[in-house]
Enzyme design. Structure first.
Site, PDB file in Angstrom:
ATOM      1  CB  SER A  56       0.898 -10.802  -7.917  1.00 42.53           C
ATOM      2  OG  SER A  56       0.109 -10.171  -8.907  1.00 42.53           O
ATOM      3  CE1 TYR A  70       4.453  -6.501  -8.196  1.00 41.59           C
ATOM      4  CE2 TYR A  70       2.826  -7.631  -9.560  1.00 41.59           C
ATOM      5  CZ  TYR A  70       3.221  -7.123  -8.336  1.00 41.59           C
ATOM      6  OH  TYR A  70       2.387  -7.242  -7.244  1.00 41.59           O
TER       7      TYR A  70
HETATM    8  P1  NDP Z   1       3.228  -0.477  -1.464  1.00 43.17           P
HETATM    9  O1  NDP Z   1       3.977   0.107  -2.605  1.00 43.17           O
HETATM   10  O2  NDP Z   1       2.114   0.265  -0.846  1.00 43.17           O
HETATM   11  O3  NDP Z   1       4.233  -0.915  -0.309  1.00 43.17           O
HETATM   12  C1  NDP Z   1       5.410  -1.623  -0.633  1.00 43.17           C
HETATM   13  C2  NDP Z   1       6.313  -1.650   0.570  1.00 43.17           C
HETATM   14  O4  NDP Z   1       7.553  -2.255   0.188  1.00 43.17           O
HETATM   15  C3  NDP Z   1       6.645  -0.249   1.080  1.00 43.17           C
HETATM   16  O5  NDP Z   1       6.655  -0.241   2.484  1.00 43.17           O
HETATM   17  C4  NDP Z   1       8.033  -0.007   0.521  1.00 43.17           C
HETATM   18  O6  NDP Z   1       8.827   0.872   1.292  1.00 43.17           O
HETATM   19  C5  NDP Z   1       8.620  -1.408   0.586  1.00 43.17           C
HETATM   20  N1  NDP Z   1       9.769  -1.512  -0.322  1.00 43.17           N
HETATM   21  C6  NDP Z   1       9.788  -1.289  -1.653  1.00 43.17           C
HETATM   22  N2  NDP Z   1      11.032  -1.381  -2.137  1.00 43.17           N
HETATM   23  C7  NDP Z   1      11.830  -1.668  -1.067  1.00 43.17           C
HETATM   24  C8  NDP Z   1      13.221  -1.854  -0.919  1.00 43.17           C
HETATM   25  N3  NDP Z   1      14.064  -1.745  -1.948  1.00 43.17           N
HETATM   26  N4  NDP Z   1      13.702  -2.132   0.303  1.00 43.17           N
HETATM   27  C9  NDP Z   1      12.883  -2.210   1.374  1.00 43.17           C
HETATM   28  N5  NDP Z   1      11.547  -2.030   1.296  1.00 43.17           N
HETATM   29  C10 NDP Z   1      11.023  -1.752   0.080  1.00 43.17           C
HETATM   30  O7  NDP Z   1       2.699  -1.892  -2.021  1.00 43.17           O
HETATM   31  P2  NDP Z   1       1.533  -2.862  -1.515  1.00 43.17           P
HETATM   32  O8  NDP Z   1       1.332  -2.698  -0.060  1.00 43.17           O
HETATM   33  O9  NDP Z   1       0.422  -2.740  -2.439  1.00 43.17           O
HETATM   34  O10 NDP Z   1       2.216  -4.290  -1.816  1.00 43.17           O
HETATM   35  C11 NDP Z   1       2.686  -5.179  -0.831  1.00 43.17           C
HETATM   36  C12 NDP Z   1       2.941  -6.514  -1.487  1.00 43.17           C
HETATM   37  O11 NDP Z   1       1.725  -7.016  -2.037  1.00 43.17           O
HETATM   38  C13 NDP Z   1       3.922  -6.432  -2.667  1.00 43.17           C
HETATM   39  O12 NDP Z   1       4.743  -7.585  -2.651  1.00 43.17           O
HETATM   40  C14 NDP Z   1       3.020  -6.443  -3.880  1.00 43.17           C
HETATM   41  O13 NDP Z   1       3.667  -6.951  -5.013  1.00 43.17           O
HETATM   42  C15 NDP Z   1       1.900  -7.341  -3.410  1.00 43.17           C
HETATM   43  N6  NDP Z   1       0.629  -7.181  -4.118  1.00 43.17           N
HETATM   44  C16 NDP Z   1      -0.110  -6.032  -3.988  1.00 43.17           C
HETATM   45  C17 NDP Z   1      -1.336  -5.908  -4.632  1.00 43.17           C
HETATM   46  C18 NDP Z   1      -2.170  -4.680  -4.527  1.00 43.17           C
HETATM   47  O14 NDP Z   1      -3.236  -4.606  -5.193  1.00 43.17           O
HETATM   48  N7  NDP Z   1      -1.807  -3.680  -3.730  1.00 43.17           N
HETATM   49  C19 NDP Z   1      -1.864  -7.000  -5.458  1.00 43.17           C
HETATM   50  C20 NDP Z   1      -0.999  -8.171  -5.529  1.00 43.17           C
HETATM   51  C21 NDP Z   1       0.189  -8.236  -4.871  1.00 43.17           C
HETATM   52  P3  NDP Z   1       8.668   2.489   1.129  1.00 43.17           P
HETATM   53  O15 NDP Z   1       7.278   2.787   1.594  1.00 43.17           O
HETATM   54  O16 NDP Z   1       9.717   3.003   2.026  1.00 43.17           O
HETATM   55  O17 NDP Z   1       8.865   2.772  -0.314  1.00 43.17           O
END
Ligand code: NDP
Length: 247
Positions: free
Chosen positions: A157, A170
Site C-alpha cells: 500500500s 495497517y
Molecule cells: P476487501 O476488504 O474488499 O477484500 C479483502 C479480502 O480479504 C476479502 O475477500 C476478505 O474476506 C479477505 N479477508 C479479510 N480478512 C480475512 C481473514 N481473516 N481470513 C481470510 N480472508 C480474509 O479489500 P480490497 O480488495 O480493497 O483489498 C485487497 C488488498 O489490497 C488488501 O491487502 C489491501 O490492504 C490492499 N489494498 C487495497 C487498496 C484499495 O484501495 N482497495 C489500496 C491499497 C492496498 P471476506 O470478504 O470474507 O471478508
C-alpha cells in the site's frame, strides 16, 4: 523496472496451465484477480474466510468458461500451522506444484492515532496482514519450487512506503510486507518475489477508510489487473524484489 501498466497487453493465454492461489478471493481485488487469472487460462485456488463468497467467484469463473477452480476456506485471524499445511498438502495431492501465489487478503483495522490504537486490534491487523501471508508462503514454498516459473506476490500500500497519520497497524503491517518481500527476494533463487500496490481502488475496504468519497472517482479492481497479470505471468520473469504501483 520499465513496466508500464497502461500499455501492457497481456496475451489471451498468458496464464494457460498455471496453478495460482489467491487469498481474499471472495471479494474486492482478490475476486477480480481470480476471475481475470482464470480468463487468461489459470486454474485458480480460491482462498478466503467466507465460503459463500468463494462459491460465487467459483460459479462466475465456471460460467465464464474458465478452468474449474478449487476452494479452500481459512480464517487467517484464527488459523494455526496445521491449517496452512492442510492447504499445501491438498494442492500437492491435486496439482503437485504451484505456479503463483497472490497474497491479497487483508484488513484495515481502523483509522486512529497510534497513541490510542488498541493493542488487541494491532495484533489482529499485524497477524492477518503480515504474519499469515508469511506462514502461508513458507508452507507453499516447496510446491512453488517445483514450478518452472514461480511467482510470489505480496500486497502492499502507499502507506507501507511512507507513514501516514491515523493509518495505525495497517500502515505498519504494509511496511512489514515490503520488508518480508525484500528479504525473501534476497534469499530465494529462481523464484521471484514482488509487492503490488493497488492504489485507490473501489472496494469495501476503500469505502470503510473513506466513507464520504465519491466511488465513481476511483479505479475499479478490473482497471488495475494489468499489473497483476504481469507479475503472475511469464513477462515478469527475472523481476524480483520490486514493489510495483498499479496506478
Ligand atoms: P476487501 O476488504 O474488499 O477484500 C479483502 C479480502 O480479504 C476479502 O475477500 C476478505 O474476506 C479477505 N479477508 C479479510 N480478512 C480475512 C481473514 N481473516 N481470513 C481470510 N480472508 C480474509 O479489500 P480490497 O480488495 O480493497 O483489498 C485487497 C488488498 O489490497 C488488501 O491487502 C489491501 O490492504 C490492499 N489494498 C487495497 C487498496 C484499495 O484501495 N482497495 C489500496 C491499497 C492496498 P471476506 O470478504 O470474507 O471478508
Amino acid at each position: 523496472m520499465t513496466f508500464d501498466p497502461n500499455n501492457y497487453k497481456p496475451a489471451a493465454d498468458l496464464l494457460k496451465d498455471r496453478i495460482i492461489l489467491v487469498t481474499g478471493a471472495g471479494d474486492g481485488i482478490g475476486a477480480e484477480a481470480a476471475r481475470t487469472f482464470a480468463r487468461h487460462g489459470a486454474t485458480v485456488i480460491l482462498v478466503g474466510r467466507t465460503q459463500k463468497k468463494l462459491e460465487a467467484v467459483y460459479d462466475a469463473i465456471v460460467s465464464d468458461g474458465g478452468p474449474e477452480p478449487s476452494i479452500a476456506v481459512i480464517d487467517f485471524a484464527k488459523a494455526q500451522g496445521d491449517d496452512y499445511q492442510t492447504i499445501a498438502d491438498a494442492i500437492d495431492q491435486e496439482f503437485g506444484h504451484l505456479d503463483g501465489l497472490l497474497n491479497n487478503a487483508g484488513i484495515l483495522g481502523y483509522l486512529a492515532p497510534l497513541e490510542h490504537y488498541e493493542v488487541q486490534k494491532w495484533l489482529e491487523v499485524m497477524h492477518v496482514n503480515l504474519t499469515a501471508p508469511y506462514v502461508l508462503t513458507q508452507a507453499l514454498l516447496p510446491l512453488l519450487r517445483k514450478a518452472e516459473d514461480p511467482s510470489i506476490v505480496f500486497t502492499s500500500s502507499g502507506v507501507g512506503r511512507k507513514g501516514r497519520a491515523l493509518w495505525g497497524a495497517y500502515a505498519v503491517s504494509k511496511f512489514g510486507t515490503e520488508g518480508l518481500m525484500q528479504t525473501l527476494a534476497d534469499e530465494l533463487d529462481g523464484l521471484r518475489v514482488n509487492c503490488i500496490n493497488p492504489g485507490k481502488t473501489r472496494t469495501a475496504m476503500r469505502r470503510a477508510a473513506y466513507p464520504a468519497e465519491d466511488p465513481s472517482t476511483l479505479k475499479s479492481a478490473a482497471d488495475i489487473m494489468p499489473s497483476y497479470l504481469y507479475l503472475l505471468g511469464p513477462d515478469s520473469n527475472g523481476v524480483s524484489g520490486q514493489s510495483l504501483d498499479c496506478q
